[in-house]
Design a protein around this motif. Structure first.
Motif, mmCIF file in Angstrom:
data_model
loop_
_atom_site.group_PDB
_atom_site.id
_atom_site.type_symbol
_atom_site.label_atom_id
_atom_site.label_comp_id
_atom_site.label_asym_id
_atom_site.label_seq_id
_atom_site.Cartn_x
_atom_site.Cartn_y
_atom_site.Cartn_z
ATOM 1 N N SER A 1 1.029 -1.519 0.005
ATOM 2 C CA SER A 1 0.028 0.006 -0.006
ATOM 3 C C SER A 1 0.882 1.458 0.004
ATOM 4 O O SER A 1 0.162 2.195 -0.473
ATOM 5 C CB SER A 1 -1.024 0.456 1.440
ATOM 6 N N GLY A 2 1.791 0.825 0.943
ATOM 7 C CA GLY A 2 2.689 2.394 0.914
ATOM 8 C C GLY A 2 3.602 2.682 0.092
ATOM 9 O O GLY A 2 3.943 3.775 -0.686
ATOM 10 N N THR A 3 3.623 1.644 -1.008
ATOM 11 C CA THR A 3 4.447 2.448 -2.313
ATOM 12 C C THR A 3 3.820 2.496 -3.763
ATOM 13 O O THR A 3 3.480 1.948 -4.839
ATOM 14 C CB THR A 3 5.406 1.323 -2.752
ATOM 15 N N SER A 4 2.025 2.538 -4.230
ATOM 16 C CA SER A 4 1.381 2.629 -4.356
ATOM 17 C C SER A 4 1.707 3.860 -5.082
ATOM 18 O O SER A 4 1.920 4.343 -4.418
ATOM 19 C CB SER A 4 -0.183 2.135 -4.276
ATOM 20 N N PRO B 1 5.424 11.389 -7.425
ATOM 21 C CA PRO B 1 5.891 11.259 -8.404
ATOM 22 C C PRO B 1 7.678 12.353 -8.085
ATOM 23 O O PRO B 1 8.841 12.401 -8.635
ATOM 24 C CB PRO B 1 5.947 11.514 -9.815
ATOM 25 N N SER B 2 7.293 13.604 -7.925
ATOM 26 C CA SER B 2 8.668 14.918 -7.565
ATOM 27 C C SER B 2 9.697 14.093 -6.214
ATOM 28 O O SER B 2 10.797 14.726 -6.441
ATOM 29 C CB SER B 2 7.812 16.204 -6.968
ATOM 30 N N ILE B 3 8.947 13.459 -5.815
ATOM 31 C CA ILE B 3 9.578 13.248 -4.345
ATOM 32 C C ILE B 3 10.514 11.646 -4.600
ATOM 33 O O ILE B 3 11.849 11.316 -4.905
ATOM 34 C CB ILE B 3 8.990 13.028 -2.987
ATOM 35 N N PHE B 4 9.766 10.840 -5.671
ATOM 36 C CA PHE B 4 10.339 9.269 -4.727
ATOM 37 C C PHE B 4 9.163 8.739 -6.402
ATOM 38 O O PHE B 4 8.368 8.894 -6.255
ATOM 39 C CB PHE B 4 9.931 8.584 -3.798
ATOM 40 N N GLU C 1 7.430 3.899 -10.048
ATOM 41 C CA GLU C 1 7.805 2.790 -10.540
ATOM 42 C C GLU C 1 9.096 1.910 -9.763
ATOM 43 O O GLU C 1 9.000 0.794 -9.666
ATOM 44 C CB GLU C 1 8.716 3.038 -12.215
ATOM 45 N N LEU C 2 10.030 3.059 -9.473
ATOM 46 C CA LEU C 2 11.084 2.677 -8.501
ATOM 47 C C LEU C 2 11.009 2.115 -7.059
ATOM 48 O O LEU C 2 11.314 0.692 -6.619
ATOM 49 C CB LEU C 2 12.096 3.834 -8.052
ATOM 50 N N ALA C 3 9.883 2.895 -6.498
ATOM 51 C CA ALA C 3 8.795 2.142 -5.366
ATOM 52 C C ALA C 3 8.437 0.621 -5.100
ATOM 53 O O ALA C 3 8.660 -0.160 -4.746
ATOM 54 C CB ALA C 3 8.267 3.087 -4.973
ATOM 55 N N ALA C 4 8.068 1.311 -5.957
ATOM 56 C CA ALA C 4 7.142 -0.593 -7.040
ATOM 57 C C ALA C 4 7.749 -1.408 -7.325
ATOM 58 O O ALA C 4 8.177 -2.864 -6.163
ATOM 59 C CB ALA C 4 6.212 -0.621 -7.726
#
Length: 307
Positions: free
Chosen positions: A242-245, A251-254, A257-260
């Motif tokens: 949930s936290g990386t959805s 997107p300007s911070i993290f 796609e990288l988080a997923a």
């Protein structure tokens, strides 16, 4: 659904198929019988989903008990059968396709009386519903069934040593069917809570891209197949997912796609680290055996050379 099978020495890979079976039954019951009172409608949908999941998993248990079919192979095959039967049911022209938009491959939306009440947050924005308490109650049932019942004693005995359990008078075949049915019941319950709590409908895309049943394997491994451990590991995996959805990240911070992808890496590392203790223990035993063998050989050589 996976942890209970682990305790019986079985590997339930079919959680996803059992989840789909429960979801299909829940959405059918929830979108039908519009005149049924709210509590009764919810109860009817949950019971139907649990029975569907139990029946679907029971097939693998029955095959294991009667012809010795490996449950890993049979549950994987049942996953695909459940997936494509579900897609067929709700596809264009399917028997359960919605009757409001013929161009939309999905089910009807469940009626208001079948929706789980929200007690925290805005229902329109997916607030927290009472399904959380039903899930926690299922954990209590899991613990009581496994640790405070005759069924649980037999299940653990069969898991530790099937031959010894059979010699002591326990029916190993019956326990295999029972264990898989209980696993399917839990998976079907999960499907019902998702449908009645926040999805409210089922589309063919939802069925094809679902992975919750496979997440259950990693959760059970990390939780050591115990009630408290499973709850803790489920919260961890839920937070990761949930936290990386994309809707929760700027997107300007993290980059979402990288988080997923980072989430997948973390999950893989968790599974590797959980299984590492088995490898370490195996290496320690092997090293201890080599050391003892060398000590015996040195002792024998010393006795031969002694005057």
């Amino acid at each position: 659904a996976v942890a209970f099978a682990f305790r019986a020495g079985l590997f339930n890979i079919g959680g996803q198929g059992q989840y789909v079976a429960g979801s299909v039954m829940a959405v059918w019951v929830g979108s039908s019988f519009a005149g049924v009172p709210g509590f009764l409608h919810i109860l009817l949908a949950i019971v139907a989903a649990c029975l569907a999941g139990a029946a679907w998993a029971g097939i693998a248990g029955l095959l294991k008990a009667t012809v010795g079919a490996n449950e890993v192979i049979s549950t994987i095959m049942l996953n695909y059968i459940a997936l494509w039967v579900g897609v067929w049911l709700f596809s264009l022209g399917g028997p359960l396709q919605n009757d409001t938009d013929p161009s939309l491959p999905g089910s009807n939306e469940i009626v208001e009386s079948a929706k789980l009440p929200v007690f925290w947050g805005d229902p329109v924005l997916q607030g927290l519903h009472i399904g959380i308490f039903i899930a926690l109650a299922a954990v209590v049932v899991f613990w009581l069934l496994l640790n405070r019942s005759t069924i649980g004693y037999e299940v653990r005995a069969v898991g530790l040593n099937p031959e010894a359990a059979r010699y002591s008078g326990m029916s190993v075949a019956r326990n295999y069917v029972l264990v898989m049915a209980v696993c399917g019941l839990f998976a079907g319950l999960a499907g019902a809570l998702d449908i009645l709590g926040w999805q409210f409908r089922l589309a063919t895309n939802d069925i094809q891209i679902g992975f919750l049943g496979f997440y259950g394997i990693a959760v059970a491994l990390l939780g050591r197949s115990t009630a408290s451990g499973t709850v803790a590991s489920a919260l961890l995996f839920g937070a990761l997912l949930s936290g990386t959805s994309q809707r929760n990240l700027d997107p300007s911070i993290f980059e979402p796609e990288l988080a997923a992808n980072l989430t997948w890496i973390i999950q893989g590392l968790i599974v590797l680290l959980v299984s590492a203790d088995v490898l370490v223990l195996s290496l320690l035993r092997r090293g201890r055996g080599l050391m003892m063998g060398r000590a015996r050989a040195a002792r024998a050589q010393a006795e031969e050379t002694a005057p």
